[in-house]
Design an enzyme around this catalytic site. Structure first.
Site, PDB file in Angstrom:
ATOM      1  N   ASP A 504     -12.912   1.159  -3.237  1.00 28.29           N
ATOM      2  CA  ASP A 504     -11.529   1.625  -3.254  1.00 28.29           C
ATOM      3  C   ASP A 504     -11.435   3.053  -2.739  1.00 28.29           C
ATOM      4  O   ASP A 504     -10.550   3.401  -1.984  1.00 28.29           O
ATOM      5  CB  ASP A 504     -10.953   1.526  -4.668  1.00 28.29           C
ATOM      6  CG  ASP A 504     -11.780   2.299  -5.699  1.00 28.29           C
ATOM      7  OD1 ASP A 504     -12.980   2.509  -5.473  1.00 28.29           O
ATOM      8  OD2 ASP A 504     -11.213   2.680  -6.738  1.00 28.29           O
ATOM      9  N   ARG A 508     -13.643   9.960  -6.608  1.00 29.46           N
ATOM     10  CA  ARG A 508     -13.479  10.146  -8.046  1.00 29.46           C
ATOM     11  C   ARG A 508     -14.475   9.269  -8.824  1.00 29.46           C
ATOM     12  O   ARG A 508     -15.289   8.566  -8.211  1.00 29.46           O
ATOM     13  CB  ARG A 508     -12.034   9.845  -8.442  1.00 29.46           C
ATOM     14  CG  ARG A 508     -11.651   8.390  -8.305  1.00 29.46           C
ATOM     15  CD  ARG A 508     -10.201   8.181  -8.704  1.00 29.46           C
ATOM     16  NE  ARG A 508      -9.795   6.814  -8.529  1.00 29.46           N
ATOM     17  CZ  ARG A 508      -8.601   6.447  -8.054  1.00 29.46           C
ATOM     18  NH1 ARG A 508      -7.696   7.339  -7.706  1.00 29.46           N
ATOM     19  NH2 ARG A 508      -8.315   5.166  -7.944  1.00 29.46           N
ATOM     20  N   ASP A 509     -14.357   9.273 -10.144  1.00 30.05           N
ATOM     21  CA  ASP A 509     -15.338   8.543 -10.957  1.00 30.05           C
ATOM     22  C   ASP A 509     -15.000   7.054 -10.960  1.00 30.05           C
ATOM     23  O   ASP A 509     -14.741   6.457 -11.996  1.00 30.05           O
ATOM     24  CB  ASP A 509     -15.358   9.098 -12.389  1.00 30.05           C
ATOM     25  CG  ASP A 509     -13.970   9.098 -13.011  1.00 30.05           C
ATOM     26  OD1 ASP A 509     -12.989   8.813 -12.287  1.00 30.05           O
ATOM     27  OD2 ASP A 509     -13.867   9.368 -14.215  1.00 30.05           O
ATOM     28  N   GLU A 510     -15.009   6.472  -9.760  1.00 32.58           N
ATOM     29  CA  GLU A 510     -14.666   5.061  -9.617  1.00 32.58           C
ATOM     30  C   GLU A 510     -15.526   4.463  -8.508  1.00 32.58           C
ATOM     31  O   GLU A 510     -16.526   3.840  -8.786  1.00 32.58           O
ATOM     32  CB  GLU A 510     -13.166   4.928  -9.340  1.00 32.58           C
ATOM     33  CG  GLU A 510     -12.675   3.504  -9.521  1.00 32.58           C
ATOM     34  CD  GLU A 510     -11.194   3.426  -9.884  1.00 32.58           C
ATOM     35  OE1 GLU A 510     -10.573   4.451 -10.171  1.00 32.58           O
ATOM     36  OE2 GLU A 510     -10.671   2.301  -9.842  1.00 32.58           O
ATOM     37  N   ASP A 517      -8.493  -4.355  -2.665  1.00 32.92           N
ATOM     38  CA  ASP A 517      -8.503  -3.418  -1.547  1.00 32.92           C
ATOM     39  C   ASP A 517      -9.253  -4.028  -0.361  1.00 32.92           C
ATOM     40  O   ASP A 517      -8.802  -3.968   0.783  1.00 32.92           O
ATOM     41  CB  ASP A 517      -9.170  -2.096  -1.965  1.00 32.92           C
ATOM     42  CG  ASP A 517      -8.593  -1.524  -3.254  1.00 32.92           C
ATOM     43  OD1 ASP A 517      -8.402  -2.288  -4.216  1.00 32.92           O
ATOM     44  OD2 ASP A 517      -8.338  -0.304  -3.316  1.00 32.92           O
ATOM     45  N   TRP A 574      -6.344  -9.834  -5.832  1.00 34.13           N
ATOM     46  CA  TRP A 574      -7.640  -9.160  -5.969  1.00 34.13           C
ATOM     47  C   TRP A 574      -8.728 -10.230  -5.900  1.00 34.13           C
ATOM     48  O   TRP A 574      -9.490 -10.295  -4.941  1.00 34.13           O
ATOM     49  CB  TRP A 574      -7.696  -8.369  -7.287  1.00 34.13           C
ATOM     50  CG  TRP A 574      -7.238  -6.953  -7.113  1.00 34.13           C
ATOM     51  CD1 TRP A 574      -8.020  -5.839  -7.125  1.00 34.13           C
ATOM     52  CD2 TRP A 574      -5.893  -6.488  -6.866  1.00 34.13           C
ATOM     53  NE1 TRP A 574      -7.248  -4.725  -6.897  1.00 34.13           N
ATOM     54  CE2 TRP A 574      -5.959  -5.087  -6.737  1.00 34.13           C
ATOM     55  CE3 TRP A 574      -4.661  -7.109  -6.728  1.00 34.13           C
ATOM     56  CZ2 TRP A 574      -4.828  -4.305  -6.485  1.00 34.13           C
ATOM     57  CZ3 TRP A 574      -3.533  -6.338  -6.478  1.00 34.13           C
ATOM     58  CH2 TRP A 574      -3.625  -4.952  -6.359  1.00 34.13           C
ATOM     59  N   GLU A 785      -4.195   6.933  -1.076  1.00 35.31           N
ATOM     60  CA  GLU A 785      -4.002   5.843  -2.038  1.00 35.31           C
ATOM     61  C   GLU A 785      -2.516   5.583  -2.290  1.00 35.31           C
ATOM     62  O   GLU A 785      -2.097   4.457  -2.489  1.00 35.31           O
ATOM     63  CB  GLU A 785      -4.673   6.228  -3.360  1.00 35.31           C
ATOM     64  CG  GLU A 785      -4.498   5.216  -4.482  1.00 35.31           C
ATOM     65  CD  GLU A 785      -5.284   5.615  -5.722  1.00 35.31           C
ATOM     66  OE1 GLU A 785      -5.530   6.832  -5.918  1.00 35.31           O
ATOM     67  OE2 GLU A 785      -5.658   4.718  -6.507  1.00 35.31           O
ATOM     68  N   HIS A 806      -8.334   6.114   0.557  1.00 37.05           N
ATOM     69  CA  HIS A 806      -8.200   4.750   0.039  1.00 37.05           C
ATOM     70  C   HIS A 806      -7.728   3.901   1.211  1.00 37.05           C
ATOM     71  O   HIS A 806      -6.650   4.119   1.715  1.00 37.05           O
ATOM     72  CB  HIS A 806      -7.095   4.761  -1.015  1.00 37.05           C
ATOM     73  CG  HIS A 806      -7.511   4.341  -2.370  1.00 37.05           C
ATOM     74  ND1 HIS A 806      -8.308   5.115  -3.168  1.00 37.05           N
ATOM     75  CD2 HIS A 806      -7.201   3.233  -3.097  1.00 37.05           C
ATOM     76  CE1 HIS A 806      -8.466   4.501  -4.343  1.00 37.05           C
ATOM     77  NE2 HIS A 806      -7.817   3.349  -4.311  1.00 37.05           N
TER      78      HIS A 806
HETATM   79  C1  BGC Z   1      -8.315   1.424  -7.711  1.00 35.39           C
HETATM   80  C2  BGC Z   1      -7.591   0.509  -6.787  1.00 35.39           C
HETATM   81  C3  BGC Z   1      -7.662  -0.849  -7.383  1.00 35.39           C
HETATM   82  C4  BGC Z   1      -6.870  -0.756  -8.637  1.00 35.39           C
HETATM   83  C5  BGC Z   1      -6.619  -2.024  -9.347  1.00 35.39           C
HETATM   84  C6  BGC Z   1      -7.549   1.466  -8.989  1.00 35.39           C
HETATM   85  O1  BGC Z   1      -8.084   2.308  -9.906  1.00 35.39           O
HETATM   86  O2  BGC Z   1      -8.547   2.662  -7.169  1.00 35.39           O
HETATM   87  O3  BGC Z   1      -7.673   0.713  -5.491  1.00 35.39           O
HETATM   88  O4  BGC Z   1      -7.361  -1.892  -6.563  1.00 35.39           O
HETATM   89  O5  BGC Z   1      -7.363   0.204  -9.511  1.00 35.39           O
HETATM   90  O6  BGC Z   1      -5.330  -2.176  -9.429  1.00 35.39           O
END
Ligand code: BGC
Length: 935
Positions: A504, A508-510, A517, A574, A785, A806
């Site tokens: 995504d 960040r912490d993800e 996506d 998704w 994003e 994003h």
């Molecule tokens: C992500 C998105 C992802 C979404 C889910 C977010 O935190 O960055 O791109 O698809 O969560 O809805």
């Protein structure tokens, strides 16, 4: 309604006739040449000369070159041999296909006897063209098998010893090494290696391979990649040393959504860093040696004191162990390693590795109002900084990384949430030191540098861009500089998020493999780069992480598992990545193999949707992300968008069902096709009953509701135009898009498909918020994003979710290639075997053009509109054909390469249809020119 107005009278309609015509020397004619075609660009599973592949039936592809038009392969012959002498000249061939009458030149499954682990195979191809003239044999290419079964692994998993319970915690990255003797006369050497955690490998003091962040990131519990390196030149007869440094990476984490509960992360104190390695050496005399990871290895710690994917890296150069991977190094203080019992059953050959790409130099170095020294690399990028520094031992330089500066011009990191993205380097002193992080990567444009000894210059900071090693295949360019920047931003969004998995965001912490996506962006991604292998690996992880009941996780690898006791999976748009991405790969690469391997997963996902929907075929009541982050979401203080989640879920259920139906047809599974055709009808009927009004209004009348219903062909024929008209009205009234993650990608496609091209161009070229160009005008160098990541008043969106890299909204790239430039895949003959060239000028553009390196070769289409005259240049690769639509043309007015159409070689048919001319063209370069609307 389309009406055929007039057929072009070509002197001859067949290919041969067209060629005969050319021989007359008419203007625009290409002289017939007897020159045979050439066979080039041999690829195996879409790679050139791959080493260490894991597929037991590799797929072979080649391209044909010719200076003639309308070239078609009529037959081919493939030979495969074990020796590096040209296979075609050898009697001991492994496989000779013989002459096969076929126009197939890509994705041909190897058809010989079983392939052996570690063996290199050489191959050559020759083809016959449409006249029956044979090409020469291609240059020889090769592929080499990896280790195909668990039994091939004689190595043991090894780990540094566990620290004693009372010892102070030491996070320093372990070093593992051993020495060994080899005989003289080494013919070849391969190392097969992987790790729990990340590894960097060295032999005799030199780094092995150009890959970084190895072994990459997969669903580690089920699939772990190993890499194969040709290390023949790194070894010597006599004493050698091999060593690996290990780091936490994605394996030890924490990886997940740290903002949420601690359970949503892979951080697991029980996990250990481990190495598995096997070195095979073959001598000139045919004898062999194998060196493996075993109890002969020793362990210590090195200069990487701490590292983490989100955290960054702390490195103390004073703790470097100079020469630690050379044979002469004194390792008597090192400890013995432990042999562990980790599994070797889940090892898979590596997909595309992560490698270094561009190097960026700061465009300026400045002090912020708050006093930070900051280097601006001019581009929001992903990778790290190579630091050059000279100073006293013990001096520490700190690098922090940010995507943007705030309103006041200060360094802004709040949107990184808990990701520190901080790199600390402590100097050893005594000269110029150069350092790059080993086990962490950052998403950034700005670097704040603290503690730098002496004067910092632009040459001291270099941005090293890293991403998956995928060839760039697309180019797109127009007369509008802002739209060109948009394409640039889409491409850089792709680079930064196609690292280990399609993510995504990279900062960040993800940084997770969010399925939605990837789903929406996959067609654009396939124009820009050869993403077939990259997605193939990730889809294998998706299938591996799919629940037995068919539910597909939200993120792959599934590091979230559960959120608030709910399984983190099964959301419309998704989890439909399970069906949509394999189908998109099939379309772009004619990859039927991906449909075969994913078919079970695709079906299981649809069966899950069906179970959730129940007898009324309406999928309602489940948690959905919906049209995530649509235009209204900020005002409504929600992320979920304003289109009914049940409408979206039911629409996707129908669409995935339809894709499985089409897949079943491709795979020759007629019964399944019939079953899913019936299910599709049932869902469509239910959808129309529940969500569609008699006048064509869909749901609450949001743009996304119309887009999904029309794009997925859910409405009855009679309601399609009225619904599209309602959508266009909505666009005209609001004056902008209102869509989120799911509606945005196909909004323009639906508008132009239903003749609302003007509205589509209006949306694309709008520069005010909300629009694609609003961030561009704000200076964005990647896709944001959110539509309002930086608001018109200069303040930021909610820091809890505000990434500036994003790719989801960059999915509009697909429309730019397909409709503006006019390069479209024919779903009935995919992989560009039959191309639809159909540019649709508008929006005040005087030029748009694109090219794409298709599996067959380069496809291009570019038009220029000047003073009412349209020029269109196209390129169609050999062994493919195109249907070319010339908008606003009349047959008699069109010139090709300066001559009338009737004399154009390669054009086999032409007609007027609506207000266009439609031509059937064979391969070649064509230059069309006509006055718009002229008779
Ligand atoms: C992500 C998105 C992802 C979404 C889910 C977010 O935190 O960055 O791109 O698809 O969560 O809805």
């Amino acid at each position: 309604m389309r009406s055929i107005v007039r057929l072009l009278r070509l002197a001859s309609v067949g290919l041969a006739g067209a060629v005969l015509l050319c021989a007359c020397g008419m203007p625009g004619a290409v002289k017939e040449s007897r020159t045979p075609v050439r066979v080039v660009n041999l690829r195996v599973d879409s790679d050139e000369n791959p080493v260490g592949i894991g597929t037991r039936t590799p797929r072979l592809s080649w391209q044909i070159q010719s200076d003639r038009r309308a070239v078609v392969q009529s037959a081919y012959q493939v030979v495969v041999a074990r020796s590096d002498q040209p296979p075609a000249q050898r009697a001991d061939r492994v496989w000779d296909s013989g002459k096969v009458v076929s126009d197939r030149s890509i994705e041909l499954p190897y058809g010989g006897p079983s392939l052996r682990s570690g063996q290199r195979y050489f191959w050559q191809v020759r083809v016959w063209d449409e006249r029956g003239i044979a090409s020469s044999w291609s240059a020889a290419a090769y592929w080499e098998m990896g280790l195909l079964s668990t039994g091939d692994w004689r190595a043991s998993w090894i780990a540094p010893p566990q620290p004693a319970a009372e010892a102070p915690p030491d996070d320093a990255a372990p070093l593992l090494r051993r020495t060994f003797r080899l005989k003289r006369g080494i013919r070849s050497a391969r190392v097969y290696v992987t790790s729990h955690g990340l590894y960097e490998l060295q032999i005799n003091g030199r780094r092995v391979g150009g890959e970084v962040l190895t072994p990459g990131w997969t669903s580690y519990d089920r699939r772990l990649q190993y890499q194969t390196y040709d290390v023949t030149r790194m070894l010597v007869g006599g004493r050698n040393a091999i060593g690996a440094m290990l780091g936490d990476g994605w394996y030890i984490g924490p990886i997940g959504l740290q903002a949420l509960a601690a359970t949503n992360t892979t951080a697991d104190p029980g996990k250990r860093l481990e190495l598995l390695l096997q070195l095979h050496v073959t001598y000139l005399d045919g004898s062999e040696d194998t060196i493996v990871s075993d109890d002969a290895w020793k362990a210590s710690t090195g200069p990487v004191l701490r590292s983490g994917i989100y955290a960054g890296e702390t490195y103390d150069a004073r703790r470097e162990r100079t020469g630690w991977s050379t044979p002469g190094y004194d390792d008597h203080g090192w400890s013995a390693v432990e042999i562990t019992s980790s599994s070797k059953d889940d090892l898979v050959a590596s997909g595309p590795p992560i490698t270094r790409h561009e190097e960026l130099r700061p465009v300026r170095i400045f002090k912020t109002p708050a006093g930070d020294t900051v280097a601006d690399l001019g581009q929001n990028m992903v990778g790290w900084v190579r630091l050059r520094v000279r100073g006293k031992a013990g001096t520490t330089v700190t690098l922090r990384h940010a995507e943007v500066l705030d309103h006041a011009g200060n360094f802004y990191t709040a949107n990184l949430r808990k990701a520190r993205q901080e790199v600390r380097y402590t100097l050893k002193g005594g000269g110029v030191e150069t350092y790059e992080p080993h086990f962490a990567y950052q998403g950034f444009r700005y670097v704040a540098i603290a503690g730098y000894p002496g004067r910092l210059t632009a040459g001291d900071i270099t941005g090293i861009v890293v991403h998956a090693d995928l060839p760039t295949t697309g180019e797109f360019e127009t007369s509008n500089a802002l739209v060109n920047q948009l394409q640039h931003n889409i491409l850089w969004g792709q680079k930064g998020n196609f690292v280990a998995v399609p993510s995504d965001c990279p900062q960040r912490d993800e940084r997770l493999g969010w399925t939605g996506d990837a789903e929406v962006f996959s067609p654009t991604a396939a124009f820009n780069m050869d993403v077939d292998g990259f997605f193939t690996r990730w889809l294998a992880d998706l299938a591996a992480d799919q629940d037995p009941n068919g539910r597909v996780p939200w993120v792959v690898p599934d590091v979230l598992h559960r959120i608030a006791d709910q399984p983190a999976g099964g959301a419309a748009g998704w989890s439909d990545a399970a069906t949509i991405i394999p189908w998109n790969l099939y379309l772009a690469f004619a990859d039927t193999h991906i449909l075969q391997v994913q078919y079970g997963s695709m079906r299981r996902w649809v069966e899950y949707e069906r179970a959730r929907a129940g007898d009324d075929y309406i999928w309602d009541g489940d948690f959905q992300f919906g049209d995530w982050l649509d235009f209204f979401s900020t005002a409504l203080h929600t992320s979920f968008g304003s289109t009914s989640p049940d409408l979206i879920a039911t629409a996707y259920f129908a669409h995935s069902t339809d894709i499985v139906r089409r897949t079943a047809l491709v795979l020759g599974r007629q019964e399944d096709a019939a079953r899913y055709a019936a299910l599709f009808e049932n869902i469509k009927n239910a959808f129309n009953r529940k969500f569609v009004a008699a006048d064509g209004r869909v749901g609450e009348g949001t743009q996304t509701a119309y887009v999904l219903a029309l794009d997925f062909d859910l409405l009855p024929e009679r309601l399609r135009k009225p619904a599209a008209e309602l959508l266009a009205q909505n666009v005209r009234q609001t004056g902008h898009l209102t869509t989120g993650f799911l509606g945005t990608p196909r909004l323009l496609t639906v508008l132009s498909r239903y003749d609302h091209l003007a509205e589509a161009y209006m949306l694309l070229t709008r520069t005010e918020f909300p629009s694609w160009l609003y961030p561009v005008v704000q200076g964005a160098t990647t896709i944001w994003e959110r539509w309002d990541g930086i608001k018109p008043d200069g303040t930021f969106e909610d820091e809890g979710m505000n990434s500036f890299n994003h790719y989801a909204y960059g999915a509009v790239g697909e429309w730019m290639y397909e409709v503006m430039a006019g390069i479209r895949i024919d779903p009935d003959d995919p992989g560009y075997k039959h191309v639809l060239i159909e540019p649709q000028p508008g929006g005040g553009f005087s030029h748009a053009g694109a090219s794409h390196q298709s599996p067959y070769g380069r496809v291009a289409s570019g038009w220029t509109l000047r003073a009412g005259t349209m020029s269109l240049d196209i390129e169609i690769p050999p062994n493919t054909r195109a249907t070319v639509t010339l908008p606003g043309a009349k047959l008699a007015a069109v010139r090709e390469s300066g001559g009338p159409l009737a004399h154009a070689a390669g054009i086999t048919a032409g007609r007027e249809e609506d207000s266009s001319v439609v031509l059937e063209a064979g391969s070649g370069n064509y230059h069309f020119r006509y006055a718009l609307g002229a008779h």
